[in-house]
Write a protein that holds these residues in place. Structure first.
Motif, PDB file in Angstrom:
ATOM      1  N   PHE A  89       0.845  -1.199   0.000  1.00 37.83           N
ATOM      2  CA  PHE A  89       0.000   0.000   0.000  1.00 37.83           C
ATOM      3  C   PHE A  89       0.880   1.249   0.000  1.00 37.83           C
ATOM      4  N   ASP A  90       1.882   1.262   0.860  1.00 36.92           N
ATOM      5  CA  ASP A  90       2.794   2.410   0.931  1.00 36.92           C
ATOM      6  C   ASP A  90       3.526   2.599  -0.395  1.00 36.92           C
ATOM      7  N   GLN A  91       3.900   1.497  -1.023  1.00 39.47           N
ATOM      8  CA  GLN A  91       4.582   1.587  -2.316  1.00 39.47           C
ATOM      9  C   GLN A  91       3.663   2.168  -3.387  1.00 39.47           C
ATOM     10  N   ALA A  92       2.381   1.778  -3.329  1.00 38.84           N
ATOM     11  CA  ALA A  92       1.409   2.283  -4.307  1.00 38.84           C
ATOM     12  C   ALA A  92       1.237   3.791  -4.160  1.00 38.84           C
ATOM     13  N   VAL A  93       1.119   4.256  -2.932  1.00 41.53           N
ATOM     14  CA  VAL A  93       0.986   5.694  -2.697  1.00 41.53           C
ATOM     15  C   VAL A  93       2.231   6.424  -3.182  1.00 41.53           C
ATOM     16  N   GLU A  94       3.394   5.845  -2.925  1.00 42.19           N
ATOM     17  CA  GLU A  94       4.649   6.476  -3.338  1.00 42.19           C
ATOM     18  C   GLU A  94       4.744   6.556  -4.859  1.00 42.19           C
ATOM     19  N   LEU A  95       4.294   5.495  -5.553  1.00 44.28           N
ATOM     20  CA  LEU A  95       4.313   5.524  -7.017  1.00 44.28           C
ATOM     21  C   LEU A  95       3.442   6.654  -7.563  1.00 44.28           C
ATOM     22  N   MET A  96       2.242   6.796  -7.004  1.00 43.44           N
ATOM     23  CA  MET A  96       1.338   7.845  -7.467  1.00 43.44           C
ATOM     24  C   MET A  96       1.878   9.227  -7.128  1.00 43.44           C
ATOM     25  N   HIS A  97       2.485   9.344  -5.967  1.00 43.63           N
ATOM     26  CA  HIS A  97       3.062  10.624  -5.558  1.00 43.63           C
ATOM     27  C   HIS A  97       4.208  11.017  -6.486  1.00 43.63           C
ATOM     28  N   LYS A  98       5.053  10.061  -6.803  1.00 44.27           N
ATOM     29  CA  LYS A  98       6.185  10.330  -7.687  1.00 44.27           C
ATOM     30  C   LYS A  98       5.718  10.779  -9.067  1.00 44.27           C
ATOM     31  N   ALA A  99       4.607  10.182  -9.534  1.00 42.34           N
ATOM     32  CA  ALA A  99       4.094  10.514 -10.869  1.00 42.34           C
ATOM     33  C   ALA A  99       3.422  11.884 -10.909  1.00 42.34           C
ATOM     34  N   THR A 100       2.771  12.266  -9.832  1.00 42.24           N
ATOM     35  CA  THR A 100       1.931  13.475  -9.869  1.00 42.24           C
ATOM     36  C   THR A 100       2.539  14.700  -9.193  1.00 42.24           C
ATOM     37  N   ALA A 101       3.470  14.505  -8.280  1.00 42.51           N
ATOM     38  CA  ALA A 101       3.995  15.635  -7.507  1.00 42.51           C
ATOM     39  C   ALA A 101       4.709  16.657  -8.382  1.00 42.51           C
ATOM     40  N   CYS A 102       5.347  16.185  -9.454  1.00 42.12           N
ATOM     41  CA  CYS A 102       6.081  17.102 -10.332  1.00 42.12           C
ATOM     42  C   CYS A 102       5.162  17.863 -11.277  1.00 42.12           C
ATOM     43  N   GLY A 103       3.902  17.443 -11.357  1.00 41.77           N
ATOM     44  CA  GLY A 103       2.928  18.157 -12.187  1.00 41.77           C
ATOM     45  C   GLY A 103       2.785  17.625 -13.592  1.00 41.77           C
ATOM     46  N   ASN A 104       3.572  16.610 -13.954  1.00 44.74           N
ATOM     47  CA  ASN A 104       3.517  16.079 -15.320  1.00 44.74           C
ATOM     48  C   ASN A 104       2.662  14.826 -15.454  1.00 44.74           C
ATOM     49  N   GLY A 105       2.625  14.017 -14.417  1.00 46.26           N
ATOM     50  CA  GLY A 105       1.938  12.742 -14.501  1.00 46.26           C
ATOM     51  C   GLY A 105       0.541  12.758 -13.910  1.00 46.26           C
ATOM     52  N   ARG A 106      -0.203  11.692 -14.232  1.00 51.65           N
ATOM     53  CA  ARG A 106      -1.573  11.535 -13.731  1.00 51.65           C
ATOM     54  C   ARG A 106      -1.781  10.104 -13.272  1.00 51.65           C
ATOM     55  N   VAL A 107      -2.846   9.904 -12.529  1.00 45.99           N
ATOM     56  CA  VAL A 107      -3.242   8.552 -12.151  1.00 45.99           C
ATOM     57  C   VAL A 107      -4.343   8.126 -13.115  1.00 45.99           C
ATOM     58  N   ILE A 108      -4.050   7.146 -13.953  1.00 50.01           N
ATOM     59  CA  ILE A 108      -5.021   6.625 -14.906  1.00 50.01           C
ATOM     60  C   ILE A 108      -5.632   5.364 -14.299  1.00 50.01           C
ATOM     61  N   GLN A 109      -6.953   5.322 -14.222  1.00 47.42           N
ATOM     62  CA  GLN A 109      -7.631   4.207 -13.572  1.00 47.42           C
ATOM     63  C   GLN A 109      -8.520   3.474 -14.580  1.00 47.42           C
ATOM     64  N   THR A 110      -8.583   2.164 -14.411  1.00 48.38           N
ATOM     65  CA  THR A 110      -9.349   1.371 -15.356  1.00 48.38           C
ATOM     66  C   THR A 110      -9.927   0.129 -14.687  1.00 48.38           C
ATOM     67  N   GLY A 111     -10.983  -0.384 -15.268  1.00 44.62           N
ATOM     68  CA  GLY A 111     -11.642  -1.581 -14.763  1.00 44.62           C
ATOM     69  C   GLY A 111     -12.828  -1.884 -15.654  1.00 44.62           C
ATOM     70  N   MET A 112     -13.280  -3.112 -15.646  1.00 50.60           N
ATOM     71  CA  MET A 112     -14.374  -3.540 -16.509  1.00 50.60           C
ATOM     72  C   MET A 112     -15.594  -3.885 -15.659  1.00 50.60           C
ATOM     73  N   GLY A 113     -16.776  -3.579 -16.163  1.00 48.18           N
ATOM     74  CA  GLY A 113     -18.009  -3.917 -15.451  1.00 48.18           C
ATOM     75  C   GLY A 113     -18.127  -3.147 -14.145  1.00 48.18           C
ATOM     76  N   LYS A 114     -18.503  -3.878 -13.068  1.00 49.91           N
ATOM     77  CA  LYS A 114     -18.662  -3.233 -11.771  1.00 49.91           C
ATOM     78  C   LYS A 114     -17.349  -2.637 -11.283  1.00 49.91           C
ATOM     79  N   SER A 115     -16.243  -3.303 -11.593  1.00 49.36           N
ATOM     80  CA  SER A 115     -14.931  -2.771 -11.216  1.00 49.36           C
ATOM     81  C   SER A 115     -14.659  -1.450 -11.928  1.00 49.36           C
ATOM     82  N   GLY A 116     -15.195  -1.330 -13.142  1.00 51.59           N
ATOM     83  CA  GLY A 116     -15.062  -0.075 -13.883  1.00 51.59           C
ATOM     84  C   GLY A 116     -15.815   1.059 -13.222  1.00 51.59           C
ATOM     85  N   HIS A 117     -17.010   0.733 -12.698  1.00 48.47           N
ATOM     86  CA  HIS A 117     -17.783   1.761 -11.990  1.00 48.47           C
ATOM     87  C   HIS A 117     -17.026   2.224 -10.745  1.00 48.47           C
ATOM     88  N   VAL A 118     -16.389   1.285 -10.059  1.00 53.87           N
ATOM     89  CA  VAL A 118     -15.578   1.645  -8.895  1.00 53.87           C
ATOM     90  C   VAL A 118     -14.424   2.549  -9.326  1.00 53.87           C
TER      91      VAL A 118
END
Length: 314
Positions: free
Chosen positions: A37-66
């Motif tokens: 969990f901590d690693q996941a947060v760190e990955l997202m922070h590293k991608a977005t903190a500099c202002g260039n990256g985003r968190v892209i989310q995906t899923g199919m069906g009910k998982s997609g709605h989530v």
């Protein structure tokens, strides 16, 4: 209560218990330390903190709605986040994923075939993948840079088939990632207010000081001021109240428009009521509105101690 209702309620309680249990298990994981969990947060922070990256989310069906819901939550907490439909990805939407991003995939089984194209592309352009799944040995878990494995539990519906427990767990974990990342980004009340200027969320965070009338717009009068002047002053600043102050400038009473008439030569001292309700400059707009509604008034004085510093009105 008849037997049909009892069966129905029993099934519902069983479902709620199952959903509660999976959340409690994830809570225990976090409390005892969940490195992934901590690693996941760190990955997202590293991608977005500099202002260039985003968190892209995906899923199919009910998982997609989530995934869509968590995307919105993450964006509201200051993280650039977008949803990409996995079935559309192989038809051109792969271009929405860039090498600066991080990809979060939701799949209960972890073997959703529609995820194949976006997982392959993410690996090709070296985009980190966070996989949220119950499938320990699944395709998603193996492809993920950081697999977040949800405790394996049966679905809570009466048939044990409809996504209930799994989607509840996905939602809770997605929200946890959103909150964790917002804390790491030091996303505060002022930032939240900037992104939520309207609706109840806006009023819940906006301070009265930002919306009040102050200075020469405050209708302040002396105890001896007569009703004609009181009415003229309220009309001038377009409020339904006037504040009565003493020699020290403290608020000692309020005159309401419905109590004052130009035809009556009464003084403010005779017309004034108690100063309540009042708010402070640091109170939220929601607090001011609530106090006004409780007293059925359309304006309220803003005070610092006993001294009036503004008027808030709807």
């Amino acid at each position: 209560m008849n037997s049909e209702t009892e069966r129905q309620n029993s099934a519902i309680i069983q479902m709620l218990d199952a959903e509660q249990n999976v959340i409690l298990k994830m809570r225990d994981l976090l409390k005892s330390g969940w490195p992934e969990f901590d690693q996941a947060v760190e990955l997202m922070h590293k991608a977005t903190a500099c202002g260039n990256g985003r968190v892209i989310q995906t899923g199919m069906g009910k998982s997609g709605h989530v995934a869509k819901k968590v995307t919105a939550t993450m964006a509201s907490l200051g993280t650039p986040s977008h949803f990409v439909h996995p079935a559309e990805a192989s038809h051109g939407d792969l271009g929405m994923l860039t090498k600066n991003d991080v990809l979060v995939c939701y799949s209960n089984s972890g073997n959703t075939s529609e995820l194949a194209a976006i997982l392959q592309y993410a690996e090709q352009i070296q985009v980190p993948i966070i996989g949220i799944t119950m499938g320990v040995e699944s395709t998603l878990a193996k492809a993920a840079t950081v697999p977040l494995i949800i405790p394996k539990m049966p679905e809570g519906c009466a048939l044990g088939l409809a996504p209930t427990t799994s989607t509840t767990a996905q939602m809770a974990l997605g929200d946890a990632l959103s909150v964790g990342l917002s804390c790491k980004l030091e996303f505060g009340r002022d930032n939240f207010n900037t992104l939520h200027p309207g609706g109840s969320l806006g009023t819940s965070t906006t301070k009265v000081a930002e919306r009040m009338m102050s200075g020469g717009d405050m209708p302040l009068i002396q105890p001896e001021t007569d009703s004609q002047e009181i009415c003229w002053m309220m009309a001038k600043v377009q409020t339904s109240i006037a504040g009565v102050i003493d020699e020290a400038g403290n608020l000692i009473g309020i005159v309401h428009a419905k109590d004052a008439s130009p035809a009556q030569l009464k003084s403010a001292h005779d017309l004034m009521r108690t100063v309540e309700p009042v708010v402070s400059p640091e109170d939220t707009v929601a607090t001011a509105v609530n106090r006004m509604q409780n007293k059925a008034v359309t304006a309220i004085f803003v005070v610092d101690g006993k001294r009036p510093v503004g008027v808030f009105r709807t």
